[in-house]
Design a protein around this motif. Structure first.
Motif, mmCIF file in Angstrom:
data_model
loop_
_atom_site.group_PDB
_atom_site.id
_atom_site.type_symbol
_atom_site.label_atom_id
_atom_site.label_comp_id
_atom_site.label_asym_id
_atom_site.label_seq_id
_atom_site.Cartn_x
_atom_site.Cartn_y
_atom_site.Cartn_z
ATOM 1 N N VAL A 22 24.938 20.339 -15.547
ATOM 2 C CA VAL A 22 25.054 19.741 -14.218
ATOM 3 C C VAL A 22 24.397 18.365 -14.269
ATOM 4 C CG1 VAL A 22 24.561 19.978 -11.772
ATOM 5 C CG2 VAL A 22 24.947 22.034 -13.167
ATOM 6 N N ARG A 51 24.135 18.986 -7.212
ATOM 7 C CA ARG A 51 24.798 17.730 -7.531
ATOM 8 C C ARG A 51 24.611 16.702 -6.428
ATOM 9 N NH1 ARG A 51 27.495 22.092 -8.997
ATOM 10 N NH2 ARG A 51 28.393 22.297 -11.069
ATOM 11 N N ASP A 55 24.083 24.506 -6.197
ATOM 12 C CA ASP A 55 24.666 23.190 -6.431
ATOM 13 C C ASP A 55 23.642 22.119 -6.105
ATOM 14 O OD1 ASP A 55 27.813 21.619 -5.423
ATOM 15 O OD2 ASP A 55 26.193 20.945 -6.736
ATOM 16 N N TYR A 112 20.316 20.948 -16.167
ATOM 17 C CA TYR A 112 20.445 19.824 -15.242
ATOM 18 C C TYR A 112 19.947 18.585 -15.974
ATOM 19 C CZ TYR A 112 21.146 23.215 -11.508
ATOM 20 O OH TYR A 112 21.640 24.220 -10.712
#
Length: 530
Positions: free
Chosen positions: A505, A530, A528, A473
């Motif tokens: 990500v 995001r 997730d 990330y």
């Protein structure tokens, strides 16, 4: 500690202080080693010189007599023209070949300290290893020298082997005579094996001459039980102690031979097993799963022993392999800190889904964070002790790994009422993917060297095929192009390929507590962010 043969005393001088060293156990008669011992001389001197020792997919067979002569010649060059003295650290780098194994044996026979690294490692990683171990000499396969040269290690003398140059190791003049092994103490440091740490700084694990034989005289002798006619093969490179034991130490201790393959993935292993009648196989669960889907058309009837380590072996994989091949996989857990496998089981003692029981010569228990044993059936930290123990090279993390004489591996385990140990999870931030140990902070440190990366967190995410995959990330600077491919290309030049994240990500912010502490668990469990 016995009188050392080392002239260069760096390794011994940087052993952990006595109060931080593990308690060693030598409960078996075969572990009563003499005070003076050179493990290379012991491995080389036990077998009929006419017996095969190393095979390659296409090249000629090496016999024990050939190997001894080549090891002696390399040792003469090391101690003569190159000026290596006992205790000097010698880096070894190259793909898995008989010549790399011969160089390793020659370094040990000459009383020096072998530091074997992966051919995949990049300049930044190689420089760190050389700096920590104060490496002054390197023997490097001519095909793997570029990144080592780019590491620009001050004072490092690099000698290539397998090349065309007149100064190549194998072309240098040397006496055509036996080399008398240096009379090392059994507890002189023989090798330094590096493993990733959870802080990103690699840890050098020092092992003595006695240790090299002890792993063969415990796991190999009592669990694996090889025959002199066995042919060993496997996927782990010699830069990993899993491969060093399974492809060099164990077969040589038994007077057997091994097939050394530069490329040893599932696609290469299956035809090699058939072509060379491999009987003992060392690889990770990931490879067994991959080979299951490609068994048709390949003859694996020569296999009698299959060993799995590096990550947890699921019961489903064990059963599927047994159903297709008739071979019961020997599961095990080992650690670079302890050189090889210390919990395992074979034959009728195997219980699929468990790791096994302590290998003869070893003791194990499950304890809480304060060092008190926990009841059977309750999870806790795995602690072991035996004839080999953790000795980090000048590293304060020694106090975390060795507690009250026990080696605390960082794994969470459960022991059942019958004494079988079952893996639960890693207790730290180490990611285990396809048998590789990957420190998330090390990958983070490399990614932060990218000029567009402001913050990053690297975690392992469960994956059916690989156990875990590395996921990065990242928070980018304002205005930066959001291109995961560029980050991947950057890391490919910074780290060995197996450490590079499988997924990137890009996020606006990382999850943190009110006090600013990164909440890694949210990244592991929330698919997730995001």
């Amino acid at each position: 500690m016995h009188d050392s043969a080392h002239v260069d005393t760096f390794a011994r001088d940087h052993l952990p202080p006595p109060r931080e060293r593990p308690e060693l156990c030598f409960d078996l008669p075969e572990l009563a080693y003499p005070r003076r011992l050179n493990c290379a001389a012991e491995l080389l001197g036990r077998t009929d010189p006419a017996r095969p020792v190393f095979r390659t997919p296409e090249g000629p067979v090496w016999y024990y007599g050939d190997l001894r002569a080549r090891v002696d010649r390399i040792a003469h060059v090391l101690t003569g023209e190159l000026g290596v003295v006992p205790g000097n650290r010698v880096l070894l780098r190259g793909p898995t070949t008989p010549w790399l194994a011969a160089c390793w044996l020659a370094v040990l026979k000459a009383g020096a300290v072998a530091v074997t690294v992966l051919a995949q490692q990049r300049p930044h990683e190689l420089a760190a290893v050389c700096g920590i171990a104060r490496v002054g000499h390197a023997l490097c396969d001519a095909r793997s020298v570029d990144d080592l040269a780019k590491a620009e290690v001050p004072g490092l003398r690099i000698t290539t082997y397998g090349g065309d140059g007149a100064d190549d190791l194998l072309r240098r003049p040397a006496p055509d005579a036996p080399f008398e092994a240096v009379d090392t103490a059994a507890d002189d440091v023989a090798l330094i094996a590096f493993t990733s740490g959870t802080t990103g700084r690699p840890k050098g694990c020092m092992h003595v001459h006695r240790d090299v034989l002890a792993v063969a005289d415990t796991f190999s002798r009592h669990v694996l039980r090889p025959h002199a006619d066995d042919v060993f093969a496997g996927s782990p490179p010699l830069g990993f102690t899993f491969g060093l034991g399974g492809l060099v130490i164990f077969p040589m201790r038994a007077g057997a031979s091994s097939l050394l393959m530069e490329q040893a993935g599932p696609r290469q292993l299956l035809p090699a097993i058939a072509g060379h009648r491999v009987s003992v196989l060392f690889t990770a669960p990931t490879a067994y799963r991959a080979m299951l889907g490609a068994l048709d058309g390949h003859d694996v009837s020569s296999l009698r022993r299959c060993v799995s380590a590096g990550e947890n072996l699921p019961a489903a994989t064990w059963h599927a392999w047994h159903e297709r091949t008739g071979v019961r996989i020997i599961n095990g857990i080992g650690a670079t800190e302890l050189l090889h496998i210390f919990i395992s089981a074979a034959d009728d003692r195997i219980r699929p889904g468990t790791t096994g029981v302590p290998v003869p010569g070893w003791q194990a228990r499950v304890q809480d964070e304060h060092g008190a044993p926990v009841p059977d059936g309750e999870p806790g930290l795995l602690a072991v002790r035996g004839p080999v123990g953790c000795r980090y090279l000048a590293d304060p993390r020694q106090r975390e790994y060795v507690r009250d004489g026990w080696n605390v591996t960082g794994d969470t385990y459960v022991r059942d009422g019958d004494g079988y140990f079952s893996y639960v999870a890693r207790a730290d931030d180490m990611i285990i993917s396809a048998g590789y140990n990957i420190a998330g902070p090390e990958v983070e440190e490399a990614l932060l060297r990218h000029p567009d990366v402001v913050e990053t967190a690297v975690v392992g995410r469960p994956d059916e095929a690989r156990g875990q995959v590395v996921v990065a990330y990242a928070v980018l600077r304002e205005g930066a192009r959001r291109d995961p491919g560029a980050l991947r290309a950057f890391l490919t030049a910074e780290l060995a390929p197996y450490k590079c994240p499988r997924e990137f990500v890009l996020v606006d912010a990382l999850p943190r507590t009110a006090t600013g502490k990164l909440q890694r668990f949210r990244l592991r469990t929330d698919g997730d962010q995001r």
